[in-house]
Design an enzyme around this catalytic site. Structure first.
Site, PDB file in Angstrom:
ATOM      1  N   GLU A 148      -6.128   6.561  -9.822  1.00 61.12           N
ATOM      2  CA  GLU A 148      -5.420   5.395  -9.305  1.00 61.12           C
ATOM      3  C   GLU A 148      -6.363   4.210  -9.161  1.00 61.12           C
ATOM      4  O   GLU A 148      -7.498   4.370  -8.686  1.00 61.12           O
ATOM      5  CB  GLU A 148      -4.812   5.735  -7.946  1.00 61.12           C
ATOM      6  CG  GLU A 148      -4.100   4.580  -7.270  1.00 61.12           C
ATOM      7  CD  GLU A 148      -3.531   4.965  -5.905  1.00 61.12           C
ATOM      8  OE1 GLU A 148      -2.978   4.087  -5.222  1.00 61.12           O
ATOM      9  OE2 GLU A 148      -3.653   6.147  -5.516  1.00 61.12           O
ATOM     10  N   ASP A 181      -0.157   2.231  -8.785  1.00 62.36           N
ATOM     11  CA  ASP A 181       0.437   2.102  -7.459  1.00 62.36           C
ATOM     12  C   ASP A 181       0.954   0.666  -7.397  1.00 62.36           C
ATOM     13  O   ASP A 181       0.209  -0.283  -7.647  1.00 62.36           O
ATOM     14  CB  ASP A 181      -0.630   2.355  -6.402  1.00 62.36           C
ATOM     15  CG  ASP A 181      -0.099   2.262  -4.983  1.00 62.36           C
ATOM     16  OD1 ASP A 181       0.577   1.260  -4.663  1.00 62.36           O
ATOM     17  OD2 ASP A 181      -0.370   3.165  -4.186  1.00 62.36           O
ATOM     18  N   HIS A 207       3.112   5.281  -7.986  1.00 62.89           N
ATOM     19  CA  HIS A 207       3.397   5.261  -6.556  1.00 62.89           C
ATOM     20  C   HIS A 207       4.277   4.054  -6.263  1.00 62.89           C
ATOM     21  O   HIS A 207       3.935   2.925  -6.651  1.00 62.89           O
ATOM     22  CB  HIS A 207       2.119   5.188  -5.731  1.00 62.89           C
ATOM     23  CG  HIS A 207       1.475   6.514  -5.505  1.00 62.89           C
ATOM     24  ND1 HIS A 207       0.198   6.658  -4.985  1.00 62.89           N
ATOM     25  CD2 HIS A 207       1.934   7.779  -5.704  1.00 62.89           C
ATOM     26  CE1 HIS A 207      -0.089   7.943  -4.895  1.00 62.89           C
ATOM     27  NE2 HIS A 207       0.931   8.633  -5.327  1.00 62.89           N
ATOM     28  N   GLU A 247       5.551   6.127  -1.605  1.00 62.26           N
ATOM     29  CA  GLU A 247       4.370   6.194  -0.736  1.00 62.26           C
ATOM     30  C   GLU A 247       4.459   5.082   0.301  1.00 62.26           C
ATOM     31  O   GLU A 247       4.235   3.912  -0.005  1.00 62.26           O
ATOM     32  CB  GLU A 247       3.069   6.056  -1.532  1.00 62.26           C
ATOM     33  CG  GLU A 247       1.846   6.196  -0.642  1.00 62.26           C
ATOM     34  CD  GLU A 247       0.533   5.917  -1.345  1.00 62.26           C
ATOM     35  OE1 GLU A 247      -0.518   6.237  -0.766  1.00 62.26           O
ATOM     36  OE2 GLU A 247       0.545   5.365  -2.462  1.00 62.26           O
TER      37      GLU A 247
END
Length: 276
Positions: A148, A181, A207, A247
């Protein structure tokens, strides 16, 4: 794209609670958080692994990812400390073993932060060397490694899709993938599409969270600046085949009941998806 939730939002509940909530909300998967009290790497023995596999079967929810806790001290692939780097590599190797034991096809990790006092070339070298060793183990156990990017608030070394492309070239393992993300491109002023265009088949995970565009907080859909309908429509064009995990940080649940706030996130997400 299949939907899941990172279990750490239920960190004041048991891991079984996260599985039951995923079933209740109609999610296809769960991303198992590798922190206490859920599934810390060094707590997961054969008995616990069997219990986790049993919950997946009982609740009809796929374990899509194992996410060993590595966002804070003491694990850091690009630390200035050789001892910390070595221990981090070992930690991720054992996380790969846990993933294999619970039936997760991948682990999701972050690069760590080299701090202000290192040499950028040396920091990059440390990151790549550690990941090559981790990926060699990943190839043995058949579990993917998904890296990530982070905002500069969180790390100074891996912040954009271009950084991931560079990393994937430096660590050319078939088990090495990147991810996005939603908060990172919002903070880094980067097109979301960069991740899908530039990573191509190496785009391995998502995410989901809204962002204020300034901090690393992971917010509820509609409480930030991300145009979810437009971004999700873009993703659909790329035929992305893997999971997208909700998330939420404490700011995203207003420090309150995760049951209600994750349910609200799922409702809003499905409403957006219905419009695409």
């Amino acid at each position: 794209m299949k939907l899941s939730c990172l279990s750490n939002v239920y960190s004041r509940f048991s891991l079984e609670k996260a599985f039951s909530e995923a079933q209740r909300l109609g999610l296809e998967g769960i991303e198992v958080w590798g922190g206490r009290p859920h599934a810390y790497v060094y707590d997961v023995d054969e008995k616990m692994a069997a219990t986790i596999r049993g919950w997946a079967k009982q609740y009809g929810v796929e374990i899509c990812t194992y996410c060993p806790e590595n966002c804070v001290y003491p694990y850091n692939l690009c630390s200035q400390s050789e001892k910390e780097r070595s221990e981090t590599v070992q930690y991720f190797k054992e996380a790969l073993d846990v993933a294999a034991a619970i039936g997760a096809p991948m682990i999701q990790i972050t690069p760590g932060d080299p701090g202000y006092e290192g040499d950028p070339d040396e920091d990059w070298k440390h990151l790549c060397e550690g990941l090559r060793e981790v990926c060699a183990h990943a190839e043995k156990v058949g579990v993917r490694v998904v890296m990530e990017t982070l905002s500069t608030e969180e790390s100074l070394i891996l912040n954009t899709a271009d950084d991931l492309v560079r990393l994937l070239k430096a660590v050319p393992s078939p088990m090495m993938f990147g991810m996005v993300d939603f908060v990172s491109p919002a903070i880094m002023y980067e097109p979301f599409s960069n991740y899908f265009k530039k990573l191509g088949p190496k785009m391995g995970h998502i995410h989901l969270a809204d962002s204020d565009g300034k901090t690393a907080d992971h917010l509820m859909i509609g409480e930030g600046v991300i145009p979810f309908k437009q971004v999700l429509s873009m993703i659909k064009k790329y035929d992305y085949p893997y999971y997208a995990s909700i998330e939420l940080s404490p700011m995203g649940t207003h420090g309150a009941d995760p049951e209600s706030y994750v349910e609200l996130f799922v409702e809003r997400l499905r409403e957006v998806l219905s419009q695409i």
